[in-house]
Design a protein around this motif. Structure first.
Motif, PDB file in Angstrom:
ATOM      1  N   MET A 130       0.826  -1.190   0.000  1.00 52.99           N
ATOM      2  CA  MET A 130       0.000   0.000   0.000  1.00 52.99           C
ATOM      3  C   MET A 130       0.866   1.247   0.000  1.00 52.99           C
ATOM      4  N   ARG A 131       0.550   2.169  -0.858  1.00 52.42           N
ATOM      5  CA  ARG A 131       1.287   3.432  -0.909  1.00 52.42           C
ATOM      6  C   ARG A 131       0.743   4.370   0.160  1.00 52.42           C
ATOM      7  N   VAL A 132       1.619   4.877   1.000  1.00 50.43           N
ATOM      8  CA  VAL A 132       1.202   5.764   2.083  1.00 50.43           C
ATOM      9  C   VAL A 132       1.294   7.206   1.606  1.00 50.43           C
ATOM     10  N   ALA A 133       0.195   7.913   1.720  1.00 47.41           N
ATOM     11  CA  ALA A 133       0.169   9.319   1.308  1.00 47.41           C
ATOM     12  C   ALA A 133      -0.882  10.054   2.110  1.00 47.41           C
ATOM     13  N   GLY A 134      -0.613  11.295   2.407  1.00 49.20           N
ATOM     14  CA  GLY A 134      -1.626  12.135   3.027  1.00 49.20           C
ATOM     15  C   GLY A 134      -1.958  11.787   4.459  1.00 49.20           C
ATOM     16  N   VAL A 135      -1.016  11.180   5.216  1.00 54.60           N
ATOM     17  CA  VAL A 135      -1.274  10.896   6.622  1.00 54.60           C
ATOM     18  C   VAL A 135      -1.305  12.211   7.381  1.00 54.60           C
ATOM     19  N   ARG A 136      -2.319  12.409   8.156  1.00 52.25           N
ATOM     20  CA  ARG A 136      -2.451  13.650   8.929  1.00 52.25           C
ATOM     21  C   ARG A 136      -3.091  13.326  10.266  1.00 52.25           C
ATOM     22  N   ALA A 137      -3.066  14.269  11.175  1.00 48.84           N
ATOM     23  CA  ALA A 137      -3.712  14.062  12.466  1.00 48.84           C
ATOM     24  C   ALA A 137      -5.217  13.922  12.255  1.00 48.84           C
ATOM     25  N   ALA A 138      -5.807  12.956  12.938  1.00 50.08           N
ATOM     26  CA  ALA A 138      -7.246  12.745  12.806  1.00 50.08           C
ATOM     27  C   ALA A 138      -8.013  13.920  13.395  1.00 50.08           C
ATOM     28  N   LEU A 139      -9.131  14.233  12.780  1.00 47.58           N
ATOM     29  CA  LEU A 139      -9.993  15.288  13.288  1.00 47.58           C
ATOM     30  C   LEU A 139     -10.647  14.838  14.586  1.00 47.58           C
ATOM     31  N   THR A 140     -10.723  15.737  15.556  1.00 44.67           N
ATOM     32  CA  THR A 140     -11.391  15.441  16.816  1.00 44.67           C
ATOM     33  C   THR A 140     -12.864  15.817  16.720  1.00 44.67           C
ATOM     34  N   ILE A 141     -13.625  15.399  17.715  1.00 43.75           N
ATOM     35  CA  ILE A 141     -15.044  15.766  17.750  1.00 43.75           C
ATOM     36  C   ILE A 141     -15.187  17.286  17.742  1.00 43.75           C
TER      37      ILE A 141
ATOM     38  N   ILE B 222     -14.530  18.783  14.318  1.00 43.15           N
ATOM     39  CA  ILE B 222     -15.632  18.524  13.398  1.00 43.15           C
ATOM     40  C   ILE B 222     -16.810  19.451  13.683  1.00 43.15           C
ATOM     41  N   LEU B 223     -17.171  19.569  14.954  1.00 37.86           N
ATOM     42  CA  LEU B 223     -18.319  20.406  15.305  1.00 37.86           C
ATOM     43  C   LEU B 223     -18.069  21.881  14.992  1.00 37.86           C
ATOM     44  N   GLU B 224     -16.825  22.304  15.096  1.00 35.11           N
ATOM     45  CA  GLU B 224     -16.505  23.710  14.852  1.00 35.11           C
ATOM     46  C   GLU B 224     -16.276  24.009  13.376  1.00 35.11           C
ATOM     47  N   ASN B 225     -16.181  22.984  12.554  1.00 37.30           N
ATOM     48  CA  ASN B 225     -15.912  23.199  11.136  1.00 37.30           C
ATOM     49  C   ASN B 225     -17.152  23.750  10.439  1.00 37.30           C
TER      50      ASN B 225
ATOM     51  N   GLN C 116     -23.376  12.434  15.544  1.00 36.45           N
ATOM     52  CA  GLN C 116     -22.722  12.056  14.302  1.00 36.45           C
ATOM     53  C   GLN C 116     -21.242  12.439  14.304  1.00 36.45           C
ATOM     54  N   ALA C 117     -20.897  13.522  14.978  1.00 35.71           N
ATOM     55  CA  ALA C 117     -19.496  13.943  15.039  1.00 35.71           C
ATOM     56  C   ALA C 117     -18.641  12.888  15.726  1.00 35.71           C
ATOM     57  N   VAL C 118     -19.208  12.178  16.700  1.00 29.46           N
ATOM     58  CA  VAL C 118     -18.482  11.086  17.351  1.00 29.46           C
ATOM     59  C   VAL C 118     -18.118  10.035  16.311  1.00 29.46           C
ATOM     60  N   LYS C 119     -19.061   9.650  15.479  1.00 23.99           N
ATOM     61  CA  LYS C 119     -18.819   8.647  14.432  1.00 23.99           C
ATOM     62  C   LYS C 119     -17.790   9.148  13.429  1.00 23.99           C
ATOM     63  N   PHE C 120     -17.938  10.391  12.971  1.00 23.60           N
ATOM     64  CA  PHE C 120     -16.994  10.944  12.000  1.00 23.60           C
ATOM     65  C   PHE C 120     -15.577  10.931  12.569  1.00 23.60           C
ATOM     66  N   ALA C 121     -15.438  11.302  13.843  1.00 19.64           N
ATOM     67  CA  ALA C 121     -14.109  11.344  14.462  1.00 19.64           C
ATOM     68  C   ALA C 121     -13.510   9.946  14.561  1.00 19.64           C
ATOM     69  N   MET C 122     -14.318   8.958  14.892  1.00 18.13           N
ATOM     70  CA  MET C 122     -13.818   7.591  15.009  1.00 18.13           C
ATOM     71  C   MET C 122     -13.417   7.026  13.646  1.00 18.13           C
TER      72      MET C 122
END
Length: 302
Positions: free
Chosen positions: A7-18, A21-24, A280-286
């Motif tokens: 697998m080619r690794v690209a675009g690894v970044r810190a995961a978004l927190t709840i 997401i809510l503030e976006n 839903q933000a909990v699910k998106f963050a996970m």
């Protein structure tokens, strides 16, 4: 399900927190896109999606998929059996042993689960998901990745398309975290009144997809005319069942019609909108956590 390439690794970044997401500012639009995708999945496979459209069955299905994917990618891990699913439930309040075993039986009846060996002891009989089940899981996963990309102009969806194995490795981490996260498995009362009933999740996603775009929630946000018959026909539920769901929601003062008899325009409360978004933000963050975790450990072949 075999791995034959690196697998080619690209675009690894810190995961978004709840909180992220809510503030976006793009989250309402991203969430609407996800809700529309979930409703579309029901329309494409109503018999199957309808069955898992309450939270308990959804969680049990995700737990079953997690065992399936874990064993497929690492044969030393326990596979999907009734006994192993019961073990998965330890320290959770999601379902009883009998409910979990009955759920597997129903998944077999729907031909979503198949026996991997000749039938024997029900508790130890190895089971595997049919292709249609993995296809639906992939559509669900990729649909959420596409919505996450709306938040930060990411490339998660394209990466998943480029390497299907991302789902196999990310899903179990996501499922296990959601299963034991009370922010997801024990939603607010306003959300719970929908998602603990048959097809209730579908109805809730449908309502949220109808919210006017580009406007913050109001005490009562009007979404236009809504007929219960429209929902019963689409989601294959009885009128009495739908009426019970909406009666309980109206008791909480979170939805309603402008005129008696469920007539006229329909409104959704600010409380329900905000509770739904946080849930839903909990699910998106996970999902994002599992996706970024999978990328970060892919230094070689998965």
């Amino acid at each position: 399900m075999t791995s034959t390439s690196t697998m080619r690794v690209a675009g690894v970044r810190a995961a978004l927190t709840i909180g992220d997401i809510l503030e976006n500012p793009h989250f309402p639009a991203a969430l609407r896109q996800a809700a529309l995708k979930l409703v579309a999945m029901h329309d494409d496979a109503p018999r199957i999606v309808r069955y898992v459209a309450d939270l308990q069955k959804w969680l049990l299905t995700q737990a079953s998929l997690a065992l399936h994917f874990e064993h497929a990618t690492d044969p030393s891990r326990p596979g999907l059996t009734a006994a192993n699913l019961v073990a998965f439930l330890v320290d959770s309040n999601v379902a009883s042993r009998n409910t979990a075993v009955a759920h597997l039986a129903e998944l077999r009846n729907y031909r979503l689960l198949l026996d991997l060996e000749e039938p024997g002891d029900r508790r130890s009989r190895p089971l595997g998901f049919a292709d249609i089940a993995e296809t639906l899981a992939r559509q669900w996963f990729d649909g959420h990745l596409k919505s996450l990309d709306m938040l930060d102009d990411g490339s998660r969806y394209e990466q998943s398309l480029a390497d299907p194995r991302l789902l196999w490795h990310a899903h179990p981490r996501m499922a296990r975290r959601l299963f034991y996260d009370r922010g997801w498995s024990e939603p607010p009362e306003s959300v719970d009144v929908f998602v603990r009933t048959g097809s209730g999740s579908n109805i809730l996603h449908d309502l949220m997809a109808r919210l006017p775009q580009g406007r913050p929630p109001e005490e009562r946000t009007w979404i236009g005319p809504l007929r219960i018959s429209e929902l019963t026909e689409r989601y294959i539920i009885s009128r009495s069942h739908a009426q019970r769901v909406f009666a309980r929601a109206r008791e909480l003062d979170i939805v309603g019609w402008e005129r008696p008899g469920n007539k006229g325009n329909f409104w959704v409360s600010e409380r329900l909108i905000r509770d739904y978004r946080r849930w839903q933000a909990v699910k998106f963050a996970m999902i994002d956590d599992a996706f970024q975790w999978t990328l970060s450990r892919a230094s070689g072949s998965l």
